[in-house]
Design a protein around this motif. Sequence first.
Motif, PDB file in Angstrom:
ATOM      1  N   LEU A 110      48.791  52.972  34.533  1.00 31.91           N
ATOM      2  CA  LEU A 110      48.918  51.546  34.796  1.00 31.91           C
ATOM      3  C   LEU A 110      49.020  51.323  36.299  1.00 31.91           C
ATOM      4  O   LEU A 110      49.695  52.070  37.002  1.00 31.91           O
ATOM      5  N   ILE A 111      48.337  50.296  36.766  1.00 30.22           N
ATOM      6  CA  ILE A 111      48.370  49.951  38.180  1.00 30.22           C
ATOM      7  C   ILE A 111      48.896  48.532  38.299  1.00 30.22           C
ATOM      8  O   ILE A 111      48.333  47.605  37.719  1.00 30.22           O
ATOM      9  N   ILE A 112      49.966  48.374  39.059  1.00 30.72           N
ATOM     10  CA  ILE A 112      50.609  47.087  39.223  1.00 30.72           C
ATOM     11  C   ILE A 112      50.366  46.581  40.636  1.00 30.72           C
ATOM     12  O   ILE A 112      50.503  47.317  41.605  1.00 30.72           O
ATOM     13  N   SER A 113      50.014  45.306  40.729  1.00 31.39           N
ATOM     14  CA  SER A 113      49.793  44.681  42.030  1.00 31.39           C
ATOM     15  C   SER A 113      50.838  43.590  42.242  1.00 31.39           C
ATOM     16  O   SER A 113      50.974  42.692  41.415  1.00 31.39           O
ATOM     17  N   SER A 114      51.531  43.665  43.362  1.00 28.26           N
ATOM     18  CA  SER A 114      52.539  42.646  43.668  1.00 28.26           C
ATOM     19  C   SER A 114      51.917  41.415  44.313  1.00 28.26           C
ATOM     20  O   SER A 114      52.574  40.398  44.471  1.00 28.26           O
ATOM     21  N   VAL A 115      50.626  41.497  44.666  1.00 30.47           N
ATOM     22  CA  VAL A 115      49.964  40.367  45.328  1.00 30.47           C
ATOM     23  C   VAL A 115      48.934  39.682  44.432  1.00 30.47           C
ATOM     24  O   VAL A 115      48.244  38.779  44.871  1.00 30.47           O
ATOM     25  N   SER A 116      48.833  40.091  43.172  1.00 26.50           N
ATOM     26  CA  SER A 116      47.801  39.539  42.289  1.00 26.50           C
ATOM     27  C   SER A 116      48.099  38.108  41.852  1.00 26.50           C
ATOM     28  O   SER A 116      47.197  37.402  41.420  1.00 26.50           O
ATOM     29  N   GLY A 117      49.368  37.704  41.918  1.00 22.41           N
ATOM     30  CA  GLY A 117      49.724  36.381  41.443  1.00 22.41           C
ATOM     31  C   GLY A 117      50.097  36.366  39.973  1.00 22.41           C
ATOM     32  O   GLY A 117      50.646  35.396  39.475  1.00 22.41           O
ATOM     33  N   LYS A 118      49.781  37.443  39.247  1.00 22.18           N
ATOM     34  CA  LYS A 118      50.151  37.556  37.833  1.00 22.18           C
ATOM     35  C   LYS A 118      51.503  38.231  37.733  1.00 22.18           C
ATOM     36  O   LYS A 118      51.773  39.193  38.450  1.00 22.18           O
ATOM     37  N   PRO A 119      52.346  37.774  36.801  1.00 19.19           N
ATOM     38  CA  PRO A 119      53.619  38.465  36.595  1.00 19.19           C
ATOM     39  C   PRO A 119      53.377  39.925  36.201  1.00 19.19           C
ATOM     40  O   PRO A 119      52.390  40.250  35.541  1.00 19.19           O
TER      41      PRO A 119
END
Length: 151
Positions: A3-12
């Motif tokens: 899993l790759i999480i982005s803190s800047v994607s705007g999605k929770p």
Amino acid sequence: MKLIISSVSGKPIYEQIKQQIRAAILSGELAPGEALPSLRKLAKELRISVLTVTRAYNELADEGVVRNIQGKGTFVLQRGNEVMREQLSRRIADSLLQVSMAAKAADVPLLDLLDMLEAAYRNAPMPTDDGGAASADAEAGEEERNAHDGR
């Protein structure tokens, strides 16, 4: 499953987790009966709160995609991908109804609308990288439609 999480994607973050788990189930990367990573393990790997992972897993369970078993973990349900496909089909039908209503309001002819849909479908990014299986399926479906349409 990575899993790759982005803190800047705007999605929770919990939505990002849900989306990636759904994609892994639909692609077959996660098979029915397979266990998801434990809440603590995934939270530690992603450096996020256990509560965030819990929310993602609980919402997937509420959707009928996975099952939480107290003390054992979270497992992909046998019909998980069927449930997701049905949900996605309903969302697509709802979206197409909205698009159709807008097209009628703007006097866009059906053939022009179909051309727009085809262009949008071709330009849409693939939701997962599943080794090309989804791309091959899409191309096969497109060839079948083109043969049917006489193109």
